[in-house]
Write a protein that holds these residues in place. Structure first.
Motif, short mmCIF file in Angstrom:
data_model
loop_
_atom_site.label_atom_id
_atom_site.label_comp_id
_atom_site.label_asym_id
_atom_site.label_seq_id
_atom_site.Cartn_x
_atom_site.Cartn_y
_atom_site.Cartn_z
N TYR A 319 0.80 -1.22 0.00
CA TYR A 319 0.00 0.00 0.00
C TYR A 319 0.84 1.27 0.00
CZ TYR A 319 0.92 0.54 5.03
OH TYR A 319 1.54 0.72 6.25
N LEU A 320 2.03 1.26 0.58
CA LEU A 320 2.84 2.48 0.64
C LEU A 320 3.34 2.90 -0.74
CD1 LEU A 320 4.95 2.14 3.92
CD2 LEU A 320 2.94 3.56 3.49
N SER A 322 1.61 3.05 -3.29
CA SER A 322 0.52 3.75 -3.98
C SER A 322 0.49 5.23 -3.63
CB SER A 322 -0.82 3.10 -3.64
OG SER A 322 -1.12 3.23 -2.26
N LYS A 323 1.39 5.68 -2.76
CA LYS A 323 1.46 7.09 -2.41
C LYS A 323 1.90 7.91 -3.62
CE LYS A 323 4.29 6.96 1.06
NZ LYS A 323 5.05 7.38 2.27
N THR A 324 1.47 9.16 -3.68
CA THR A 324 1.79 10.02 -4.82
C THR A 324 3.30 10.19 -4.99
OG1 THR A 324 1.57 11.96 -3.37
CG2 THR A 324 -0.37 11.33 -4.65
N TYR A 325 4.05 10.04 -3.92
CA TYR A 325 5.51 10.17 -3.96
C TYR A 325 6.13 9.21 -4.96
CZ TYR A 325 10.34 10.17 -2.21
OH TYR A 325 11.71 10.25 -2.11
#
Length: 464
Positions: A319-320, A322-325
């Motif tokens: 899930y991490l 999928s962050k915009t970063y």
């Protein structure tokens, strides 16, 4: 993660008629939880409720639970992590759901009811081995080659979740040919029956994933490829198989880099620089999410774009990422996942959960307060208030329902490892069914003999 074992009932101690246990990673506490649950054959489970990317610490709060039928109260401990793991709780509920479902079908196990013990490994080798030794010994004090079970003798283990903890467990349990069924350990080496004679699984070996990754790369005509892995058995065995298949088909490997198991800024920067300067546009990464994250964070910080990343199931759905970063860096990623399946009735089972109807579930209260952001006062304030609640939190009304809740706490339409748990439980039930149905003269043992359901050794389940 979650582990389990099945065993036959011997007597009725623990001040209960029959019970199941939930134990955790506290080395100084033995019994944490007793649920009244009639059983002839017992299933024991190990959970890693304490595991999370942010190094979750376990906290143990002493509580009181009233027993049914007016019996005296029993003191037990709850293992509530500082960050609740919905994934682990979903798997735990699937195990309990399947146990109850199997018990409803007398034609599968006539006159036999499954029970369970639950242990917490905290995703450590020491925790997994301690849980396995407790199952084998039947006592808090684990003594090799000694067994003294005062309740039920487990006859199979469900777990462990990760390969890194499943391997030492399989070596230990293999000495006794004690059946172990993992629902998520994929390392190819675990298929070696000489090393792991009693290890089974309901998830495909990495052999198939590695070959599939190579075939995907070759299908698109990519013949100039980079390969990365972490230093675990999962990463090394899987990536070497991918490399072997690619080279065999005529592809060229631009680089083959291994992420250190111990955090190393120098090593991370080295890998990032290789990727930045290489002309390769296709990179296969065979690694776990935890080991890959710090490396990918630096790669994204260095603004690496335009690559096609091929993700193994160890990080494809993390899930991490999928962050915009990470969007610009990971755009165009192709990933492999464990196939999903359907568990009939499980969704409604989840929707029917309520701390008022299920007061014995020590995790449900914590889960309920997170989902509805309220303070649950039940069982005469037996449970302490959750300190993670917001200041605006109110008392739970008692009529909250999980059905229709917008929070994606469980992926009920995307059951993958949870579905493997379901199959693992049923595989044991069918093995026991075969034992019950055995006809003397046609049995799998010496001279076609059979064994009795209430008098058998765990290894005999493997020989059915």
């Amino acid at each position: 993660m979650l582990n389990g074992a099945i065993g036959e009932r011997i007597n009725d101690n623990c001040n209960m008629h029959n019970e199941s246990f939930i134990m955790n990673c506290d080395p100084f506490n033995e019994m944490l939880y007793c649920i009244e649950h009639d059983e002839d054959v017992e299933l024991s489970i190990l959970i890693d409720q304490c595991r999370d990317l942010d190094s979750i610490l376990c906290s143990f709060d002493k509580v009181m639970s009233p027993k049914k039928f007016g019996e005296p109260q029993v003191v037990f401990n709850t293992a509530l992590s500082s960050k609740f793991s919905f994934r682990v709780y979903e798997i735990l509920l699937a195990m309990i759901f399947t146990t109850e479902e199997i018990s409803k079908y007398p034609e599968l196990l006539p006159n036999v009811t499954l029970g369970y013990e639950i242990y917490d490994s905290c995703t450590t080798v020491a925790g997994a081995l301690e849980g396995a030794m407790r199952l084998l010994t039947g006592q808090r004090m684990t003594i090799p080659n000694y067994h003294c079970q005062t309740i039920s003798s487990p006859v199979a283990v469900i777990g462990e979740s990760y390969s890194v903890t499943s391997i030492p467990m399989a070596r230990l349990l293999g000495l006794y040919r004690f059946p172990q069924i993992s629902y998520a350990a994929t390392v190819m080496g675990l298929s070696d029956k000489r090393q792991f004679p009693s290890f089974l699984r309901t998830i495909p070996s990495d052999l198939f994933q590695a070959i599939a990754i190579a075939h995907l790369v070759l299908y698109f005509g990519w013949t100039w490829v980079g390969v990365m892995s972490d230093s675990s058995d999962y990463g090394l065995q899987g990536s070497h198989k991918v490399k072997e298949e690619l080279v065999k088909a005529g592809a060229c490997i631009a680089f083959f880099e291994t992420i250190s198991g111990l955090y190393s800024e120098i090593r991370i920067q080295h890998i990032s620089k290789i990727i930045q300067t290489s002309s390769v546009n296709v990179i296969v990464i065979y690694a776990t999410e935890v080991n890959l994250y710090p490396v990918m964070e630096v790669i994204a910080m260095n603004n690496v774009t335009g690559k096609v990343w091929i993700a193994s199931d160890g990080w494809a759905q993390f899930y991490l990422f999928s962050k915009t970063y990470f969007w610009r860096t990971l755009e165009g990623t192709l990933g492999f996942l464990v196939r999903k399946g359907d568990i009939p009735g499980f969704r409604q089972y989840i929707y029917n959960l309520s701390p008022f109807n299920n007061p014995d579930d020590i995790f449900l209260k914590h889960f309920w307060e997170i989902v509805f952001d309220c303070n649950l006062q039940v069982l005469n304030n037996i449970f302490k208030t959750n300190e993670n609640l917001t200041k605006e939190s109110k008392l739970c009304a008692g009529d909250e329902t999980l059905e229709g809740n917008s929070l994606d706490f469980f992926k009920l339409t995307d059951l993958r490892n949870t579905y493997n748990v379901y199959n693992a439980m049923y595989s044991i039930a069918h093995a026991l069914h075969d034992m019950i149905s055995c006809r003397h003269g046609e049995g799998p043992f010496h001279n076609g003999t059979c064994t009795a359901i209430h008098d058998f050794q765990p290894w005999q389940l493997i020989d059915l």
